[in-house]
Design an enzyme around this catalytic site. Structure first.
Site, PDB file in Angstrom:
ATOM      1  N   ASN A   1     -28.334 -28.106 -15.134  1.00 35.62           N
ATOM      2  CA  ASN A   1     -27.408 -29.126 -15.644  1.00 35.62           C
ATOM      3  C   ASN A   1     -27.678 -30.454 -14.954  1.00 35.62           C
ATOM      4  O   ASN A   1     -28.452 -30.513 -13.993  1.00 35.62           O
ATOM      5  CB  ASN A   1     -25.948 -28.716 -15.377  1.00 35.62           C
TER       6      ASN A   1
ATOM      7  N   HIS B   1     -33.649 -18.587 -20.512  1.00 37.46           N
ATOM      8  CA  HIS B   1     -33.045 -17.465 -19.785  1.00 37.46           C
ATOM      9  C   HIS B   1     -33.337 -17.625 -18.294  1.00 37.46           C
ATOM     10  O   HIS B   1     -34.513 -17.674 -17.909  1.00 37.46           O
ATOM     11  CB  HIS B   1     -33.653 -16.154 -20.302  1.00 37.46           C
TER      12      HIS B   1
ATOM     13  N   HIS C   1     -23.474 -25.527 -25.325  1.00 39.37           N
ATOM     14  CA  HIS C   1     -24.704 -26.327 -25.401  1.00 39.37           C
ATOM     15  C   HIS C   1     -25.266 -26.358 -26.824  1.00 39.37           C
ATOM     16  O   HIS C   1     -26.484 -26.328 -27.030  1.00 39.37           O
ATOM     17  CB  HIS C   1     -25.779 -25.786 -24.453  1.00 39.37           C
TER      18      HIS C   1
HETATM   19 FE1  HDD Z   1     -25.293 -21.393 -19.491  1.00 45.69          FE
HETATM   20  C1  HDD Z   1     -26.697 -22.022 -22.505  1.00 45.69           C
HETATM   21  C2  HDD Z   1     -26.842 -24.180 -18.164  1.00 45.69           C
HETATM   22  C3  HDD Z   1     -23.672 -20.901 -16.517  1.00 45.69           C
HETATM   23  C4  HDD Z   1     -24.013 -18.513 -20.688  1.00 45.69           C
HETATM   24  N1  HDD Z   1     -26.509 -22.835 -20.201  1.00 45.69           N
HETATM   25  C5  HDD Z   1     -26.982 -22.909 -21.475  1.00 45.69           C
HETATM   26  C6  HDD Z   1     -27.830 -24.059 -21.605  1.00 45.69           C
HETATM   27  C7  HDD Z   1     -27.872 -24.669 -20.377  1.00 45.69           C
HETATM   28  C8  HDD Z   1     -27.046 -23.886 -19.496  1.00 45.69           C
HETATM   29  C9  HDD Z   1     -28.634 -25.919 -20.011  1.00 45.69           C
HETATM   30  C10 HDD Z   1     -28.516 -24.513 -22.870  1.00 45.69           C
HETATM   31  C11 HDD Z   1     -29.886 -23.923 -22.977  1.00 45.69           C
HETATM   32  C12 HDD Z   1     -30.556 -24.428 -24.225  1.00 45.69           C
HETATM   33  O1  HDD Z   1     -30.812 -25.641 -24.293  1.00 45.69           O
HETATM   34  O2  HDD Z   1     -30.803 -23.622 -25.111  1.00 45.69           O
HETATM   35  N2  HDD Z   1     -25.204 -22.395 -17.721  1.00 45.69           N
HETATM   36  C13 HDD Z   1     -25.990 -23.448 -17.339  1.00 45.69           C
HETATM   37  C14 HDD Z   1     -25.812 -23.712 -15.939  1.00 45.69           C
HETATM   38  C15 HDD Z   1     -24.909 -22.796 -15.481  1.00 45.69           C
HETATM   39  C16 HDD Z   1     -24.539 -21.952 -16.593  1.00 45.69           C
HETATM   40  C17 HDD Z   1     -26.515 -24.794 -15.166  1.00 45.69           C
HETATM   41  C18 HDD Z   1     -24.377 -22.603 -14.100  1.00 45.69           C
HETATM   42  C19 HDD Z   1     -24.934 -23.028 -13.030  1.00 45.69           C
HETATM   43  N3  HDD Z   1     -24.049 -19.996 -18.752  1.00 45.69           N
HETATM   44  C20 HDD Z   1     -23.507 -19.949 -17.490  1.00 45.69           C
HETATM   45  C21 HDD Z   1     -22.746 -18.731 -17.339  1.00 45.69           C
HETATM   46  C22 HDD Z   1     -22.846 -18.036 -18.508  1.00 45.69           C
HETATM   47  C23 HDD Z   1     -23.670 -18.855 -19.389  1.00 45.69           C
HETATM   48  C24 HDD Z   1     -22.021 -18.330 -16.078  1.00 45.69           C
HETATM   49  C25 HDD Z   1     -22.280 -16.718 -18.914  1.00 45.69           C
HETATM   50  C26 HDD Z   1     -21.714 -15.873 -18.159  1.00 45.69           C
HETATM   51  N4  HDD Z   1     -25.301 -20.466 -21.300  1.00 45.69           N
HETATM   52  C27 HDD Z   1     -24.754 -19.257 -21.537  1.00 45.69           C
HETATM   53  C28 HDD Z   1     -25.058 -18.726 -22.920  1.00 45.69           C
HETATM   54  C29 HDD Z   1     -25.952 -19.855 -23.500  1.00 45.69           C
HETATM   55  C30 HDD Z   1     -25.983 -20.877 -22.383  1.00 45.69           C
HETATM   56  C31 HDD Z   1     -23.888 -18.290 -23.704  1.00 45.69           C
HETATM   57  C32 HDD Z   1     -25.589 -20.409 -24.864  1.00 45.69           C
HETATM   58  C33 HDD Z   1     -26.884 -20.463 -25.641  1.00 45.69           C
HETATM   59  C34 HDD Z   1     -27.836 -19.792 -24.822  1.00 45.69           C
HETATM   60  O3  HDD Z   1     -27.255 -19.369 -23.670  1.00 45.69           O
HETATM   61  O4  HDD Z   1     -28.992 -19.580 -25.092  1.00 45.69           O
HETATM   62  O5  HDD Z   1     -25.731 -17.526 -22.834  1.00 45.69           O
END
Ligand code: HDD
Length: 691
Positions: free
Chosen positions: A136, A328, A64
């Site tokens: 999402n 978060h 993202h």
């Molecule tokens: Fe995630 C970012 C949505 C599963 C680990 N995720 C991130 C963002 C969105 C989502 C919208 C961007 C937030 C922003 O604008 O800063 N993610 C989802 C959805 C998931 C999902 C809807 C499942 C239903 N994500 C998911 C899993 C993991 C992550 C299973 C890790 C095990 N996601 C992350 C992250 C991010 C992230 C690596 C990257 C930047 C951040 O978190 O802040 O931690």
């Protein structure tokens, strides 16, 4: 837009200083031993300026990375009050929000309109602290357990040897993974549909994906799924538009969001919930509510509106707000809790962890965009980038030296409602690494989604799979994905196999039949047109009154008019030309009103983008070839075309049928009304069906 050079900043009229506030006389020359150097180490301003610049970038989000943000307000309807004691859901309560939309796979500088899932993350600054709904635009996810997240992300990211391809799923490693790890098939089907290429962030649904738990004032609980419903309906690009847009305007979604807000066409969504009983099974109509690769069709559990969000302010500074915002899923408020969904549980760890690297330490919640609007009295201390000057001597609990403060919520002396972890009975369990048997069905919802689409949408899905798999070099990968498609739908499999020139396999398993869910289709409904863009083709000889009327009507109907003419300058009514035939491209317009049929300019400047090379169809010799191209593209993209006055003859000249769905003739006074009627359905779907 706010990004004009004239727009003011807080530094206007002020004296340039160092970061320490010392006034400066010169920032253009380094301090040197004489005009020919060398440069002196003692030049503090030089070293400060360069050092700061050297450290301007922070790591982009691991997923993202590319996004756009906006501020707004959420107002609760009170309809969720019986189910949740969350203060911000109460009737009429206004809560400030910040939303960040994003693509998933691409780097920060990648294009907006690639085929991908979109993030839809909302930060509610409630009176009980921050609630983040990190969702999402697709209601199901790739994987059932967060431990697989690095695998799916590594597969879709560019290949590690050459970092190619950027922001694409059309490559071997992605299809290798999803064809082997078949729980990803349902999500992939949504991404291959038109949902993977939204027209605008404003026309996306949002989904919390997981099942959450609402908690009422008496501790009663229910399970819910969150939905954002856009006022403008769900609307997508078609593939040609997406490809063109990547080159013509890679910031298309960012620009669209900012321009709509700037013009007062504030994007709106209703927040809704599907509600399920919180019982031990946590199943609904045969769907496991803890399986994030499944969704519950609206026909089985209607989405009940609980509030409305309006985005009404663009960020002032991209880095400070959109880049530094940290979401978060564990940022919860009293009245909303998580469930045992293993994907959600792993997310609870990942999001705080990633900010430590991305935002440089544990105090990221003190960055202005992340600061709760509620009182914060934690006992967290020190660390990098600590902004608070904490008073007192006893940051521990219990204490008697700081008056026993801060108090526990709910205890004597504290007015705050506490967050209560729902007491949940955990059945006697064996420690093991495995999923429940209900997670084994990987195909039935992919099939149900596909069969719920309109014929034109299904065609797009076929084309998307054919394109993506056609970009895979490994025949084994293509064949394995065809096997997955055979289990989903034989016709889909046959169409893709035909495109790939491979045999279509037969299904190798029984797949449960599910009732279709018409609600997932974009075809058939009609929506408001706020902020949609209408191109008005005129030339310097066009009638001033006609231009004036069409432009005024467009504004009156909440549309954004763009005047398109052969060259720049001013038209007869005094309006400046917004786009010349050289700078205009179909992707920017949702509808076209043609007021004039400009002839090719005899002294046209040589056309650098090759548009002039468009062949004139028979009868089109008198037309500017760039206008022919514009019309042909707009026609192919099934957009509304309104022919007015002299514009009436233009279709034949462009080699297009004058009688066609979504093509109408109207006087200038009725042209916009005609366009609005056509725009409501987003596209002339019948025109797509004809091909
Ligand atoms: Fe995630 C970012 C949505 C599963 C680990 N995720 C991130 C963002 C969105 C989502 C919208 C961007 C937030 C922003 O604008 O800063 N993610 C989802 C959805 C998931 C999902 C809807 C499942 C239903 N994500 C998911 C899993 C993991 C992550 C299973 C890790 C095990 N996601 C992350 C992250 C991010 C992230 C690596 C990257 C930047 C951040 O978190 O802040 O931690």
């Amino acid at each position: 837009m706010t990004t004009t050079p004239e727009s003011g900043t807080k530094q206007q009229g002020k004296t340039l200083t160092t970061s320490q506030g010392a006034p400066l006389r010169d920032t253009n020359h380094s301090l040197k031993a004489g005009p020919r150097g060398p440069v002196l180490l003692q030049d503090h301003h030089l070293r400060e300026k360069i050092t700061h610049f050297d450290h301007e970038r922070i790591p982009e989000r691991v997923v993202h990375a590319r996004g756009a943000g906006a501020h707004g307000t959420f107002v609760g309807y009170g309809t969720a009050e019986k189910l949740s004691c969350a203060a911000f859901l109460a009737d009429g309560v206004e809560t400030p929000v910040f939303v960040r939309f994003s693509t998933v796979a691409g780097s920060r500088g990648s294009a907006d309109t690639v085929r991908d899932t979109r993030g839809f993350a909302t930060k509610f600054y409630t009176s009980d602290g921050v609630f983040d709904l990190v969702g999402n635009n697709i209601p199901v996810f790739f994987i059932q357990d967060g431990i697989k997240f690095p695998d799916v992300v590594h597969s879709v990211k560019p290949h590690p040897d050459l970092e190619i391809p950027q922001a694409q799923s059309a490559h071997d490693t992605f299809w290798d993974f999803v064809s082997l790890h078949t729980e990803a098939q349902a999500h992939t089907m949504w991404v291959m549909s038109d949902r993977g290429i939204p027209r605008s962030y404003r026309t996306m649904e949002g989904f919390g994906v997981h099942t959450f738990r609402l908690v009422d004032a008496d501790g009663g609980t229910s399970l819910v799924k969150f939905h954002w419903k856009p006022k403008l309906g769900v609307h997508s690009l078609i593939w040609e538009e997406a490809l063109l847009t990547n080159g013509v305007d890679p910031d298309f979604h960012r620009r669209d969001l900012a321009a709509a807000i700037e013009s007062g066409a504030f994007p709106e969504w209703e927040l809704g919930i599907q509600v399920f009983p919180d019982n031990e099974e946590q199943m609904f109509e045969g769907i496991d509510l803890l399986d994030p690769t499944k969704f519950v069709p609206e026909e089985l559990a209607p989405v009940q509106p609980i509030g409305k969000m309006v985005l009404n302010r663009n960020p002032t500074n991209y880095f400070a707000e959109t880049e530094q915002v940290a979401f978060h899923p564990g940022h919860l408020v009293p009245g909303i809790d998580v469930t045992n969904d293993a994907l959600l549980q792993v997310r609870l760890f990942s999001y705080i962890d990633t900010q430590l690297t991305r935002l440089g330490g544990p105090n990221f919640s003190q960055i202005p965009i992340n600061r709760p609007h509620a009182d914060v009295n934690d006992m967290l201390r020190d660390g990098f980038h600590q902004d608070d000057v904490h008073e007192g001597i006893a940051p521990y609990h219990p204490n008697s030296l700081d008056g026993g403060c801060p108090f526990m919520a709910g205890a004597e002396g504290s007015a705050r409602m506490p967050f209560i972890d729902v007491p949940e009975h955990i059945a006697e369990a064996v420690k093991e690494r495995r999923n429940p048997a209900t997670f084994d069905d990987h195909y039935s919802q992919a099939r149900m989604f596909y069969r719920s689409l309109g014929a034109q949408e299904r065609l797009h899905v076929q084309q998307a799979y054919s394109f993506e798999l056609g970009k895979c070099a490994s025949e084994a990968v293509r064949a394995r994905q065809l096997q997955a498609l055979a289990n989903i739908d034989a016709d889909l499999c046959a169409a893709v196999a035909l495109g790939l020139g491979l045999p279509a396999p037969s299904a190798d398993r029984e797949v449960q039949e599910r009732e279709p869910s018409p609600a997932v289709s974009q075809v058939g409904a009609s929506w408001p047109v706020d902020g949609r863009v209408v191109g008005i083709v005129a030339d310097h000889a066009s009638d001033a009154a006609a231009i004036e009327t069409v432009v005024a009507e467009a504004h009156r109907n909440g549309l954004k008019p763009l005047l398109v003419a052969p060259t720049g300058g001013t038209l007869a009514d005094g309006s400046p030309v917004d786009r010349t035939f050289l700078t205009a491209r179909s992707i920017e317009f949702d509808a076209l009103v043609v007021l004039a049929v400009p002839a090719p300019a005899a002294d046209a400047v040589p056309d650098l983008d090759g548009k002039a090379g468009t062949p004139s169809p028979p009868g089109g010799e008198g037309l500017d070839p760039r206008l022919i191209l514009l019309l042909q593209e707009v026609y192919r993209q099934a957009k509304a075309i309104v022919l007015s006055g002299p514009g009436g003859s233009v279709m034949a000249g462009a080699g297009l049928p004058a009688e066609s769905p979504g093509v109408v003739a109207a006087e200038p006074a009725g042209a916009v009304e005609a366009a609005v009627g056509l725009l409501g359905t987003h596209r002339a779907w019948e025109r797509l069906a004809r091909r």
